[in-house]
Design a protein around this motif. Sequence first.
Motif, PDB file in Angstrom:
ATOM      1  N   VAL A   1       1.200  -1.436  -0.115  1.00 22.66           N
ATOM      2  CA  VAL A   1       0.224  -0.035  -0.111  1.00 22.66           C
ATOM      3  C   VAL A   1       0.639   1.118   0.268  1.00 22.66           C
ATOM      4  O   VAL A   1       2.585   1.877   0.283  1.00 22.66           O
ATOM      5  CB  VAL A   1      -0.720  -0.186   1.371  1.00 22.66           C
ATOM      6  N   ALA A   2       0.184   1.984  -0.297  1.00 28.97           N
ATOM      7  CA  ALA A   2       1.157   3.703  -0.118  1.00 28.97           C
ATOM      8  C   ALA A   2       0.168   4.699   0.311  1.00 28.97           C
ATOM      9  O   ALA A   2      -0.723   4.614  -0.286  1.00 28.97           O
ATOM     10  CB  ALA A   2       1.870   3.962  -1.639  1.00 28.97           C
ATOM     11  N   GLY A   3       0.650   5.584   0.405  1.00 29.80           N
ATOM     12  CA  GLY A   3       0.304   6.931   0.730  1.00 29.80           C
ATOM     13  C   GLY A   3       0.172   7.525  -1.239  1.00 29.80           C
ATOM     14  O   GLY A   3       0.478   8.278  -1.719  1.00 29.80           O
TER      15      GLY A   3
ATOM     16  N   ARG B   1       9.731   7.159   6.592  1.00 32.19           N
ATOM     17  CA  ARG B   1       8.804   7.358   7.598  1.00 32.19           C
ATOM     18  C   ARG B   1       7.168   7.933   7.351  1.00 32.19           C
ATOM     19  O   ARG B   1       7.206   7.807   5.555  1.00 32.19           O
ATOM     20  CB  ARG B   1       9.159   9.523   6.926  1.00 32.19           C
ATOM     21  N   PHE B   2       6.491   7.421   7.553  1.00 27.43           N
ATOM     22  CA  PHE B   2       5.164   7.333   7.492  1.00 27.43           C
ATOM     23  C   PHE B   2       4.708   8.478   7.533  1.00 27.43           C
ATOM     24  O   PHE B   2       4.646   9.349   8.658  1.00 27.43           O
ATOM     25  CB  PHE B   2       4.611   6.262   8.449  1.00 27.43           C
ATOM     26  N   VAL B   3       4.695   8.681   6.245  1.00 26.24           N
ATOM     27  CA  VAL B   3       3.822  10.161   6.697  1.00 26.24           C
ATOM     28  C   VAL B   3       2.321  10.665   6.354  1.00 26.24           C
ATOM     29  O   VAL B   3       1.409  10.311   5.219  1.00 26.24           O
ATOM     30  CB  VAL B   3       4.027  11.278   4.148  1.00 26.24           C
TER      31      VAL B   3
ATOM     32  N   GLU C   1       5.498   5.224  -0.263  1.00 29.62           N
ATOM     33  CA  GLU C   1       5.595   4.651   0.406  1.00 29.62           C
ATOM     34  C   GLU C   1       7.031   4.382   1.406  1.00 29.62           C
ATOM     35  O   GLU C   1       8.075   5.071   1.754  1.00 29.62           O
ATOM     36  CB  GLU C   1       5.624   3.054  -0.308  1.00 29.62           C
ATOM     37  N   MET C   2       7.324   3.785   1.797  1.00 25.24           N
ATOM     38  CA  MET C   2       8.592   2.845   2.197  1.00 25.24           C
ATOM     39  C   MET C   2       9.981   2.111   1.867  1.00 25.24           C
ATOM     40  O   MET C   2      10.997   1.827   2.688  1.00 25.24           O
ATOM     41  CB  MET C   2       8.423   2.838   4.099  1.00 25.24           C
TER      42      MET C   2
ATOM     43  N   SER D   1      -3.537   3.628   0.591  1.00 23.73           N
ATOM     44  CA  SER D   1      -4.351   3.335   1.365  1.00 23.73           C
ATOM     45  C   SER D   1      -4.700   4.707   1.879  1.00 23.73           C
ATOM     46  O   SER D   1      -5.704   4.716   3.020  1.00 23.73           O
ATOM     47  CB  SER D   1      -3.674   1.999   2.661  1.00 23.73           C
ATOM     48  N   ASP D   2      -4.201   5.923   1.801  1.00 21.03           N
ATOM     49  CA  ASP D   2      -4.155   6.949   2.856  1.00 21.03           C
ATOM     50  C   ASP D   2      -3.737   7.771   1.678  1.00 21.03           C
ATOM     51  O   ASP D   2      -3.188   7.597   0.757  1.00 21.03           O
ATOM     52  CB  ASP D   2      -3.805   6.668   3.772  1.00 21.03           C
TER      53      ASP D   2
ATOM     54  N   ALA E   1      -1.805  10.179   2.631  1.00 21.51           N
ATOM     55  CA  ALA E   1      -0.343  10.840   3.254  1.00 21.51           C
ATOM     56  C   ALA E   1      -1.015  12.395   4.400  1.00 21.51           C
ATOM     57  O   ALA E   1       0.314  13.121   3.704  1.00 21.51           O
ATOM     58  CB  ALA E   1       1.071  10.779   2.349  1.00 21.51           C
TER      59      ALA E   1
HETATM   60  N1  ADE Z   1       2.329   3.311   3.014  1.00 23.81           N
HETATM   61  C1  ADE Z   1       0.895   3.339   2.917  1.00 23.81           C
HETATM   62  N2  ADE Z   1       0.489   4.854   3.584  1.00 23.81           N
HETATM   63  C2  ADE Z   1       2.191   5.023   3.986  1.00 23.81           C
HETATM   64  C3  ADE Z   1       2.585   6.553   4.069  1.00 23.81           C
HETATM   65  N3  ADE Z   1       1.367   7.589   3.852  1.00 23.81           N
HETATM   66  N4  ADE Z   1       3.590   7.346   3.959  1.00 23.81           N
HETATM   67  C4  ADE Z   1       4.442   5.344   4.002  1.00 23.81           C
HETATM   68  N5  ADE Z   1       4.291   4.782   3.529  1.00 23.81           N
HETATM   69  C5  ADE Z   1       2.933   4.291   3.614  1.00 23.81           C
END
Ligand code: ADE
Length: 251
Positions: A78-80, A171-173, A193-194, A217-218, A220
Amino acid sequence: MEGPTAIVSALHEELQAVLHLMPDEHQQSVGGRTFWRGHLHGCDVVAVLSGIGKVAAATTATVLIERFHVQRIVFTGVAGGLGEGVKVGDVVVARQFLQHDMDASPIFPRHEVPGYGRATFDADAALTARLVRAAGQVLSELPAQLPDAVRSAFGLHTPACHQGLLISGDRFVSTTAESEALRRELPQALAVEMEGAAFAQVCHDYRVPLAVVRTISDRADDAAHVDFARFLREVASRYSAAIIDELLMQP
Ligand code: ADE
């Protein structure tokens, strides 16, 4: 001899969904990670969790290549969403990768990876084209099969598949200020993402083809409108498993 394909999941839920598709998997432990060897639609596969963050991801990629001799790596997670119009429930397939927290300036230009003379690494074009086809197929069918309650909870209507720059950092943003700063600095970035850029650097070193798909998923930002755990369970892991299933079914 043709070596195995690595299927790398960012999340436990995704890995479980992929393992369900593998009738004969058996596990092997290397470097504190569990690698699952088996077959999926007759393809020789090694499935593993990436680990979170760039160092964990780089170690996983290296073990896959050095120990398991994988011939290609497909990564799901998943990613922001950062890019305009990149919404929760959409999918991003990476064409390029960049480490947004790489900064050896003023010795090297901002974002350049020292020793490589470049800031971005490319996804493998042929494998990525196959992944785009698989993701498009899944997005045209799967959302309609999700329960109405899930679709309305996450506002999933007509999910889109985007292709372009994926950025990674340790970093989770989760603040609007940070996602705005990333958008200003890297206006091409579709999602954050990370791990992806770490896989891309290792795959570049070893000349191993890489393709990455991420479900958004979001956004960020600080609008915590998404129930993250529920989204992973009920949406992202289903997308990932269906995309991998479709990819390995293709000739
Ligand atoms: N993976 C999913 N959402 C993320 C975010 N907001 N920042 C970093 N990695 C993520």
